[in-house]
Design an enzyme around this catalytic site. Structure first.
Site, PDB file in Angstrom:
ATOM      1  N   ASP A 150     -17.854   4.219  -7.468  1.00  0.00           N
ATOM      2  CA  ASP A 150     -16.713   4.603  -6.641  1.00  0.00           C
ATOM      3  C   ASP A 150     -16.581   6.124  -6.704  1.00  0.00           C
ATOM      4  O   ASP A 150     -16.054   6.675  -7.658  1.00  0.00           O
ATOM      5  CB  ASP A 150     -15.431   3.930  -7.145  1.00  0.00           C
ATOM      6  N   SER A 171      -6.477   1.255  -4.384  1.00  0.00           N
ATOM      7  CA  SER A 171      -6.561   2.688  -4.132  1.00  0.00           C
ATOM      8  C   SER A 171      -5.173   3.310  -4.322  1.00  0.00           C
ATOM      9  O   SER A 171      -4.624   3.264  -5.419  1.00  0.00           O
ATOM     10  CB  SER A 171      -7.131   2.934  -2.731  1.00  0.00           C
ATOM     11  N   TYR A 195       0.841  -1.197   0.000  1.00  0.00           N
ATOM     12  CA  TYR A 195       0.000   0.000   0.000  1.00  0.00           C
ATOM     13  C   TYR A 195       0.879   1.250   0.000  1.00  0.00           C
ATOM     14  O   TYR A 195       0.961   1.959  -0.971  1.00  0.00           O
ATOM     15  CB  TYR A 195      -0.968  -0.011   1.187  1.00  0.00           C
ATOM     16  N   HIS A 224     -15.992   1.998  -3.750  1.00  0.00           N
ATOM     17  CA  HIS A 224     -14.559   1.873  -3.486  1.00  0.00           C
ATOM     18  C   HIS A 224     -14.218   0.586  -2.752  1.00  0.00           C
ATOM     19  O   HIS A 224     -13.075   0.176  -2.706  1.00  0.00           O
ATOM     20  CB  HIS A 224     -14.087   3.080  -2.672  1.00  0.00           C
TER      21      HIS A 224
END
Length: 741
Positions: free
Chosen positions: A671, A585, A504, A710
């Site tokens: 989203d 993301s 991430y 999302h």
């Protein structure tokens, strides 16, 4: 528009950034409702589905995922209310329900009963709960309902005495909490004006043809309101607004004793905020006495005492004893500390340090009842600390910070939830790991001991079959990066294992051990490894680690991920043609950037809901809030050059040697966090650029989900379908056999 060649439609759109001309031929894909966009999505899904349907073990993987996911999943107990309404609550999914159900029981010995079942909100499970809050007495349950995964919520109030909703309905709520007055008469919340988008503003969130959440316009002008139970939203009085700072987000919280209203202001996702306070009695008096009164005509915001009026640091309210307020803060403490601030002397020189800055990161802190369960005794601080992405739980005296007890945890892992109240002689916490389903504990403050109260069990799963290692590898600049590696215990290092590398690396978010039954299926059926790298930009070592992976230092995040793949190869776990990199993301952006910079590092890229157009992300919905991590291409030439150099959309090139890895881009039509145009434009550019590359045989696909957002609130049926597609894609593109047993 030609469905057989969906990327052929290219516009002559060019933007000028400080003298650099940047083409944007797929600007038309920014219109989610445009006729050509709709056709493009249909054409892409047709191609993607055709590829996925040919994977011979896709149906088997879906069956295995469904079978593994079909176990009773429970959340942590929490207690709410008092007197006749005092009850314990927890969330539960009996296996394959689309949404978790809120359960209630009066005592821990009672059989739980259903209190609120979100599955009844929509037949297809696409309506979910958002923000929720019980009134102080426990009679009323305010709950936000989200449709199709959108961040927009509509708030309703359920009367616990009747089990029915009141007529109250509050719309256009997003990124808001719900905080009750202690007399149950109403609550404070934040909301935006209705969007200008006509389709969205006319949409009925209770209807089936939901458009809300598919708009892309920037969210601005959040304001704080007070809602009185039993009144229409049109009568909600304005409490606070800042017309000079239209992009700020405002949070409201009534303090533990009910005497004060705390307001926080944020301008970005950076862990910094302002803190304002006002006595609740003064707030209500002002609303009554101002011109226009409590009605919608009253527009004069409530006067507040600005305790912290800058964005130099972050302050999270924990509790207060009278005018002495306790905050978790990163002020002069990159790994956080706890301080006490007196309202009469809020200046920093008068603060009292309760818990000092330590080597470990203070992840969270709440107050619970006193040691020994003594009525009226001093509350304790229950604190979760993190060291090398592994968590511990300890109890401290609130007034002095003196250590009372370290709570013994069952293994190395993560404290998933921590709930408790100052008036109770107990609190609850959960614990989880990569291959350990969540276990919940009750800590008895009278005996100062823990007892297991709930344990999730997955049929056929023996955690001892796997082993989890933590390694530290060197990144490009020599920084040591931690990484967890999970695999079959005793598996020989054959150098060719299918390996899922996940990362991430952003927004100070930490990747700690957590259980995911789908990953277990991957490990079992492909006999592979799961590797989770703790990239810079995350919060694993506090703000220093976060800031080492933002703006001009964002390249560190990508270097860390690339170095992780190189380590896995060097140490004999796998080889590049067996590696799949995956992120969502910010992580979707990260894997997109890594694929551009080092297409030879892996065989497969799974980019979920990624921020791909780094030059324009700030123009849509809440994107401007991410400037603190990324910078802004329009702010300065320096920031433009930095962002332009790594933006996934703008750095797709035909490799000098070999081909691009297989790519599966995933997004969803609702989203409204990372709007789908990012994935649309990236996939179109990827396919167009590599269409004529003779060596490109790996698939470059995009999967667009409908009636989803999302990720939060996505129904179980859609989650399983998506996971089956992802793991089948990984298996087939890494040419890894799937065990059919």
């Amino acid at each position: 528009f030609d469905p057989a060649n969906p990327n052929a439609l290219r516009q002559d759109v060019v933007d000028d950034y400080f003298g650099t001309k940047v083409p944007d031929p797929y600007r038309w894909l920014e219109d989610p409702d445009g006729a050509d966009t709709v056709k493009w999505v249909e054409a892409q899904n047709t191609v993607t589905n055709a590829f996925l349907e040919k994977i011979e073990y896709r149906d088997f993987i879906k069956e295995k995922l469904t079978e593994t996911y079909n176990y009773v999943k429970t959340g942590c107990y929490f207690k709410r209310g008092k007197g006749e309404y005092a009850s314990y609550y927890f969330n539960q999914n009996d296996g394959l329900q689309n949404q978790y159900v809120l359960m209630r029981l009066k005592t821990l010995e009672d059989k739980p009963e259903v209190f609120f079942d979100p599955n009844k909100l929509a037949a297809d499970g696409t309506k979910s709960l958002g923000a929720t809050s019980f009134s102080k007495s426990g009679r009323y349950y305010a709950h936000g309902v989200s449709a199709s995964g959108s961040d927009w919520q509509t708030i309703y109030i359920r009367d616990g005495a009747t089990g029915e909703n009141l007529p109250d309905r509050l719309e256009w709520v997003k990124f808001s909490g719900i905080t009750w007055l202690h007399d149950d008469s109403g609550f404070f919340y934040s909301r935006y004006p209705a969007p200008a988008d006509e389709l969205a503003s006319k949409d009925d969130v209770e209807g089936e043809d939901v458009k809300r959440g598919s708009e892309t316009e920037k969210n601005q002008d959040m304001k704080v309101y007070l809602h009185r139970v039993g009144t229409p939203q049109s009568e909600d009085p304005l409490v606070y607004a800042d017309v000079e700072n239209r992009s700020w987000l405002f949070g409201a919280e009534v303090t533990e004793d009910g005497a004060h209203l705390l307001l926080t202001a944020s301008e970005s996702t950076a862990p910094v905020n302002r803190v304002y306070v006002a006595a609740v009695a003064d707030v209500l008096r002002h609303l009554r006495e101002r011109p226009g009164g409590e009605g919608p005509q009253g527009t004069d915001p409530v006067p507040v005492h600005k305790l912290v009026d800058n964005f130099d640091a972050g302050y999270d309210y924990i509790t207060n004893v009278g005018d002495r307020f306790y905050f978790k803060t990163n002020r002069h403490a990159t790994r956080y500390r706890v301080i006490a601030m007196d309202l009469s002397k809020p200046e920093e020189a008068s603060w009292v340090e309760i818990l000092p800055h330590k080597e470990e990161v203070l992840s969270s802190a709440i107050t619970v009842g006193p040691a020994g369960g003594v009525a009226g005794g001093e509350p304790l601080l229950a604190c979760v600390y993190m060291h090398h992405a592994q968590e511990t739980l300890s109890l401290f005296r609130l007034s002095t910070g003196e250590l009372v007890q370290k709570v013994e945890l069952p293994d190395v892992g993560t404290v998933g939830s921590l709930t408790g109240r100052e008036q109770d002689d107990e609190f609850f916490y959960s614990f989880t790991g990569f291959v350990n389903p969540s276990t919940k504990f009750r800590f008895d403050l009278k005996t100062m001991t823990s007892i297991k109260v709930l344990e999730d069990k997955v049929a056929g799963l023996d955690p001892k079959f796997f082993e989890t290692k933590q390694v530290f590898y060197s990144s490009k600049d020599g920084t040591k990066i931690p990484m967890f590696i999970v695999g079959r215990r005793g598996r020989p290092a054959t150098g060719d294992a299918c390996t899922l590398l996940y990362g991430y690396g952003g927004f100070s978010i930490s990747m700690t051990p957590s259980f995911n039954p789908f990953r277990v299926v991957f490990l079992q059926q492909f006999d592979g490894y799961l590797a989770v790298a703790n990239l810079r930009g995350g919060g694993e070592y506090g703000e220093e680690w976060h800031e080492a992976g933002i703006k001009s230092r964002k390249q560190n995040t990508f270097d860390d991920m690339i170095a992780a793949s190189e380590f896995l190869v060097k140490e004999g776990y796998t080889r590049p043609d067996k590696i799949a990199i995956m992120g969502g993301s910010n992580g979707g952006m990260m894997v997109g950037a890594c694929a551009n910079q080092r297409p030879d590092m892996c065989a497969c890229v799974i980019a979920q809901v990624g921020v791909m157009d780094m030059l324009r992300f700030h123009k849509f919905t809440i994107g401007y809030f991410w400037v603190a991590d990324y910078g802004c291409a329009e702010k300065s030439e320096e920031e433009f050059k930095n962002i332009y150099a790594f933006s996934p959309l703008h750095n797709i090139r035909v490799p000098a040697k070999g081909q691009y890895p297989a790519v599966l881009v995933l997004t969803a039509d609702h989203d409204d966090r990372v709007v789908p145009l990012h994935s649309f434009k990236y996939a179109a550019t990827l396919q167009y650029t590599l269409a004529g590359h003779a060596e490109q045989s790996n698939p470059l696909l995009i999967r667009v989900e409908t009636k989803a957002g999302h990720g939060a609130g996505k129904p179980t049926a859609k989650v399983i379908e998506e996971a089956a597609d992802i793991y089948s894609f990984i298996g087939t593109t890494t040419k890894t056999p799937c065990a059919r047993e």
